[in-house]
Write a protein that holds these residues in place. Sequence first.
Motif, PDB file in Angstrom:
ATOM      1  N   ASN A   1      -8.650  54.443  67.975  1.00  0.00           N
ATOM      2  CA  ASN A   1      -9.696  54.070  67.029  1.00  0.00           C
ATOM      3  C   ASN A   1     -10.961  54.876  67.303  1.00  0.00           C
ATOM      4  N   GLY A   2     -11.559  55.391  66.254  1.00  0.00           N
ATOM      5  CA  GLY A   2     -12.767  56.192  66.396  1.00  0.00           C
ATOM      6  C   GLY A   2     -12.493  57.671  66.573  1.00  0.00           C
ATOM      7  N   TYR A   3     -11.204  58.057  66.606  1.00  0.00           N
ATOM      8  CA  TYR A   3     -10.833  59.468  66.747  1.00  0.00           C
ATOM      9  C   TYR A   3      -9.934  59.853  65.572  1.00  0.00           C
ATOM     10  N   SER A   4     -10.091  61.077  65.114  1.00  0.00           N
ATOM     11  CA  SER A   4      -9.287  61.555  63.987  1.00  0.00           C
ATOM     12  C   SER A   4      -8.555  62.831  64.392  1.00  0.00           C
ATOM     13  N   GLY A   5      -7.406  63.039  63.784  1.00  0.00           N
ATOM     14  CA  GLY A   5      -6.624  64.234  64.075  1.00  0.00           C
ATOM     15  C   GLY A   5      -5.161  63.990  63.751  1.00  0.00           C
ATOM     16  N   SER A   6      -4.361  65.047  63.879  1.00  0.00           N
ATOM     17  CA  SER A   6      -2.930  64.990  63.602  1.00  0.00           C
ATOM     18  C   SER A   6      -2.163  65.488  64.817  1.00  0.00           C
TER      19      SER A   6
ATOM     20  N   GLY B   1      -1.860  69.665  68.358  1.00  0.00           N
ATOM     21  CA  GLY B   1      -2.932  68.945  67.687  1.00  0.00           C
ATOM     22  C   GLY B   1      -3.830  68.267  68.702  1.00  0.00           C
ATOM     23  N   ALA B   2      -4.891  67.644  68.213  1.00  0.00           N
ATOM     24  CA  ALA B   2      -5.858  66.979  69.095  1.00  0.00           C
ATOM     25  C   ALA B   2      -6.537  65.857  68.335  1.00  0.00           C
ATOM     26  N   CYS B   3      -7.112  64.946  69.084  1.00  0.00           N
ATOM     27  CA  CYS B   3      -7.866  63.818  68.530  1.00  0.00           C
ATOM     28  C   CYS B   3      -9.348  64.037  68.845  1.00  0.00           C
ATOM     29  N   VAL B   4     -10.160  64.194  67.805  1.00  0.00           N
ATOM     30  CA  VAL B   4     -11.588  64.474  67.982  1.00  0.00           C
ATOM     31  C   VAL B   4     -12.401  63.242  67.602  1.00  0.00           C
TER      32      VAL B   4
END
Length: 314
Positions: A111-116, A128-131
């Motif tokens: 939660n609070g992170y976006s990415g694929s 990919g990564a979660c930013v």
Amino acid sequence: MHFTINTHSSEEAWIQSDTDIPLVPTAGYGPPPPTPVKHGVRKAKLIKILTWALAACLLGLTLAMLEVNLGIFTALGPSSPPPPPPPQMAPCPTHSTKHNISGVFVCECDNGYSGSLDWFFSNLSFTGACVLEPCPPGAVGAPACVCSSGFTGSLSWNSSTQIYDGACAMQSCPAGATGAPTCTCLPGYQGTLFWNATLQDYDGTCPMAACPAGASGAPACACSAGYSGTLAWSAGSQAYTGSCATVACPADASGAPACSCNSGFTSTLAWDAPSQAYNGACTAAACPANAAGAPACACSSGYSGTLTWNAGSQ
């Protein structure tokens, strides 16, 4: 008893009975016969031969198995490592967590992170990564954003769209305050305001401060007519500094701070706020006919009557 005459040779012959009892060969019938062997001796020899043959077979089988084992040992080598374990799932990337979706484990951004995140079987790892997703306007505290002080509203993380649902609206200041979203009491108002995060509103009030002596016009106090001085609002102490002193009346006038010409004098006195002084002057009014003694006129000698000063008409 039965006797058999062996006639293998023309020169000698011997006679054998069916009881294997040797007989004396007859002269002229060949060499002496071979020593007869009993049936029990022949059976023992046969068993011994069979035993040796069986032992030889077992020895050959043992040597063959040893050769096979030596071949396997030689192929693997004394220090060959054990076979590797089956491939395991790589750990989830930073700011993501493993989830069981219909029996399949996948990594999803927190939660609070976006990415694929995509899984590649070729190298058994994730790409990919979660930013970190920034907070919406009026909110702070990423990755767990909440409305800031002075803002009202509700935020919730939408894992499907990977953005925050909701909004934070600025709360207006209470009466006598300004400076939203960080409200404080206005000049001329006294009090303390605190933001209540639970109620999402301000606690406290800002009442109007009273003007000091000789001043008026709250909440923007200034010296009143007939007073002079300078007033300034101190935000730190939430009070006025300075004072207002009474201005003396001009000549032939009285009644400070609301000066007016004395009886027997005429003029119009006006207060000038910028200069904090009176404009105009008071001059003695002429006595009526047959009167004298201005400004306190009275009927002249030989004349009778009563004279009264009318301040209203001057």
